[in-house]
Scaffold this active site. Structure first.
Site, PDB file in Angstrom:
ATOM      1  N   GLY A  12      23.371   9.648  22.146  1.00  0.00           N
ATOM      2  CA  GLY A  12      21.895   9.869  22.502  1.00  0.00           C
ATOM      3  C   GLY A  12      22.155  11.083  23.683  1.00  0.00           C
ATOM      4  N   GLY A 110      27.461   8.158  26.750  1.00  0.00           N
ATOM      5  CA  GLY A 110      27.387   6.857  27.714  1.00  0.00           C
ATOM      6  C   GLY A 110      28.818   6.001  26.831  1.00  0.00           C
ATOM      7  N   THR A 113      30.595   7.032  23.862  1.00  0.00           N
ATOM      8  CA  THR A 113      31.575   8.324  24.297  1.00  0.00           C
ATOM      9  C   THR A 113      32.899   7.787  24.844  1.00  0.00           C
ATOM     10  OG1 THR A 113      29.345   9.323  24.179  1.00  0.00           O
ATOM     11  CG2 THR A 113      31.481  10.683  24.861  1.00  0.00           C
ATOM     12  N   THR A 133      23.373   8.607  30.390  1.00  0.00           N
ATOM     13  CA  THR A 133      22.722   7.327  29.149  1.00  0.00           C
ATOM     14  C   THR A 133      20.991   7.064  30.144  1.00  0.00           C
ATOM     15  OG1 THR A 133      22.051   5.722  28.397  1.00  0.00           O
ATOM     16  CG2 THR A 133      24.071   5.504  29.661  1.00  0.00           C
ATOM     17  N   ILE A 134      19.619   7.409  29.043  1.00  0.00           N
ATOM     18  CA  ILE A 134      18.473   6.719  29.969  1.00  0.00           C
ATOM     19  C   ILE A 134      18.790   5.475  30.156  1.00  0.00           C
ATOM     20  CG2 ILE A 134      17.230   8.725  29.433  1.00  0.00           C
ATOM     21  CD1 ILE A 134      16.314   6.442  26.954  1.00  0.00           C
ATOM     22  N   ASP A 135      20.157   4.372  29.482  1.00  0.00           N
ATOM     23  CA  ASP A 135      20.156   2.834  29.322  1.00  0.00           C
ATOM     24  C   ASP A 135      20.912   2.700  30.841  1.00  0.00           C
ATOM     25  OD1 ASP A 135      18.681   2.643  27.235  1.00  0.00           O
ATOM     26  OD2 ASP A 135      20.899   2.145  25.903  1.00  0.00           O
ATOM     27  N   GLY A 178      16.789   0.746  25.594  1.00  0.00           N
ATOM     28  CA  GLY A 178      17.616  -0.531  26.261  1.00  0.00           C
ATOM     29  C   GLY A 178      17.618  -2.211  25.066  1.00  0.00           C
ATOM     30  N   GLN A 301      11.031   9.169  25.840  1.00  0.00           N
ATOM     31  CA  GLN A 301      11.849   8.624  27.170  1.00  0.00           C
ATOM     32  C   GLN A 301      13.214   9.716  27.696  1.00  0.00           C
ATOM     33  OE1 GLN A 301      11.299   3.720  27.711  1.00  0.00           O
ATOM     34  NE2 GLN A 301      10.807   4.422  25.555  1.00  0.00           N
ATOM     35  N   ARG A 302      13.520  10.201  26.352  1.00  0.00           N
ATOM     36  CA  ARG A 302      14.629  10.575  26.130  1.00  0.00           C
ATOM     37  C   ARG A 302      14.222  12.371  26.604  1.00  0.00           C
ATOM     38  NH1 ARG A 302      18.526   8.025  22.555  1.00  0.00           N
ATOM     39  NH2 ARG A 302      18.238   9.785  21.284  1.00  0.00           N
TER      40      ARG A 302
HETATM   41  O1  F6P Z   1      20.722   6.587  24.767  1.00  0.00           O
HETATM   42  C1  F6P Z   1      19.928   5.208  24.757  1.00  0.00           C
HETATM   43  C2  F6P Z   1      19.394   4.904  23.059  1.00  0.00           C
HETATM   44  O2  F6P Z   1      18.151   5.260  24.282  1.00  0.00           O
HETATM   45  C3  F6P Z   1      18.778   3.548  23.501  1.00  0.00           C
HETATM   46  O3  F6P Z   1      18.542   2.950  24.155  1.00  0.00           O
HETATM   47  C4  F6P Z   1      18.385   4.000  22.086  1.00  0.00           C
HETATM   48  O4  F6P Z   1      17.829   2.439  21.208  1.00  0.00           O
HETATM   49  C5  F6P Z   1      19.476   4.517  21.283  1.00  0.00           C
HETATM   50  O5  F6P Z   1      19.507   5.597  22.030  1.00  0.00           O
HETATM   51  C6  F6P Z   1      18.344   4.964  20.079  1.00  0.00           C
HETATM   52  O6  F6P Z   1      19.249   6.460  19.856  1.00  0.00           O
HETATM   53  P1  F6P Z   1      19.230   7.269  18.845  1.00  0.00           P
HETATM   54  O7  F6P Z   1      17.660   6.955  18.217  1.00  0.00           O
HETATM   55  O8  F6P Z   1      18.821   8.524  19.016  1.00  0.00           O
HETATM   56  O9  F6P Z   1      20.279   6.727  17.395  1.00  0.00           O
END
Ligand code: F6P
Length: 375
Positions: A12, A110, A113, A133-135, A178, A301-302
């Site tokens: 992500g 993250g 990876t 990773t934002i997590d 998260g 959030q991303r």
């Molecule tokens: O980047 C990690 C994360 O933000 C998780 O918290 C979230 O569940 C996931 O990615 C969702 O990502 P995507 O919808 O891009 O698969």
């Protein structure tokens, strides 16, 4: 001798990726003896040999850009969907590594990876990783690229939800990202003054959450903000045996499909939304008598420009990576450690996920100011 370095971003996206690419690229340009090529769309682009040269103009004006100029994907080298089949494409990646005479491959990503990077390093590639990773759940680093920005975005959003919750005398249940770690929910929840913060590390009791909201009502506060990480579980769900968990998951999967159909049109629920969030909201309505609304912050959030802290972190890690390449330190992650950086063997990074320790100072502070953590 000129060194050839490949770089890719995987998993992500998170704000600050371009700042890291820039730090690496500029550091390499000034070092004079390193040429960098960027593979597109994570391991997929590396496998398909899609790349751009990262120098001069390519690195200009990207510091403040969100996302990644390279693109990203969640594809894994050893389980790559190709032509309708899932195949192990590691050898193709190895061929491309040799074709470009790479001295090293830098993977920015993250948890997933890092596992893929370790596999490639075991196959003989010189790998260095940067944690993003934002997590904030990558082990062995103080913090990951993107977390600070995401925490700021979530905080600002929750600040805004406060006034509407207050005006309408409602509960607002805000779901933040998260799945496995509650850093984002806890950080943004503390920063925005949430009344309840629910994280995956602390199973919550719905009754205790409802009672915290009722206590506020007794104090004349007929609204509450409940911040819930998408992976937070009630104590009942957390205690369920594997069998019943599987059963519940199957049942809830069906329920979720139904709910998605109904709620998508009402814009109450996104595909990303968690069934537990929906259930929690309706349970709180029932138990407290207050109206409840759900807000799912999701991919907001991303997105967008990275915070100053993330730009500094990404630049620090990117440039430290150049030093590691020059010192021929491979099979490692460049971790943030205090004001400095540290090289940590990939095998140690993948061993654990960095979740919120129950005795973490953020947890203690939240409790001391009376925030309900659901337990
Ligand atoms: O980047 C990690 C994360 O933000 C998780 O918290 C979230 O569940 C996931 O990615 C969702 O990502 P995507 O919808 O891009 O698969």
């Amino acid at each position: 001798m000129v060194k050839h370095i490949g770089i890719l971003t995987a998993g992500g996206d998170s704000p600050g990726l371009n700042a890291a690419i820039r730090g690496l690229g500029k550091g390499a340009t000034l070092a004079g003896n390193i040429q960098i090529i960027g593979f597109r769309d994570g391991f997929r682009g590396f496998m398909e040999n899609r790349f751009i040269r990262l120098q001069g103009e390519t690195l200009a004006n990207i510091l403040t850009l969100g996302g990644t100029i390279l693109g990203t994907s969640r594809d894994k080298p050893h389980k790559m969907p190709v032509g309708g089949k899932v195949m192990d494409m590691t050898d193709v990646l190895l061929d491309n590594y040799r074709r470009h005479h790479l001295d090293a491959l830098v993977c920015i990503g993250g948890g997933g990876t890092h596992k893929n990077a370790l596999r490639l390093s075991q196959k003989g590639m010189n790998i260095i990783t940067l944690p993003k990773t934002i997590d904030n759940d990558v082990a062995m680093t103080d913090v990951t690229i993107g977390f600070d920005t995401a925490m700021e975005i979530a905080t600002t959003a929750i600040d805004r939800l406060h006034s509407t919750a207050h005006s309408h005398h409602r509960i607002i249940v805000v779901e933040v990202m998260g799945h496995n770690a509650g850093w984002l929910a806890l950080g943004a929840g503390i920063a925005s003054g949430a009344d309840v913060i629910l994280i995956p590390e602390i199973p919550f009791s719905v009754a205790k959450v409802a009672s915290a909201i009722q206590q506020r009502m007794h104090r004349g506060k007929n609204f509450s903000i409940v911040v819930v990480a998408e992976g937070a579980l009630s104590d009942e769900d957390a205690a369920g045996s594997e069998k019943s968990a599987a059963k519940t998951a199957a049942k809830e999967g069906k329920k979720k499909e139904k709910l998605k159909k109904i709620c998508n049109s009402l814009a109450q629920y996104s595909v990303h939304g968690n069934i537990n969030t929906l259930r929690l909201s309706s349970q709180l309505e029932e138990l407290t008598g207050l109206e409840s609304r759900i807000t799912i912050l999701g991919h907001l959030q991303r997105g967008g420009t990275p915070s100053a802290a993330d730009r500094v972190l990404a630049t620090r890690l990117g440039t430290a990576c150049i030093r590691a390449i020059e010192a021929k330190q491979f099979g490692v992650m460049v971790a943030a450690r205090g004001e400095s950086t540290e090289l940590v063997p990939l095998a140690q990074v993948v061993e654990l996920r960095r979740t919120v320790p129950l005795d973490h100072p953020w947890v203690a502070s939240a409790r001391m100011i009376g925030t309900c953590l659901g337990d």
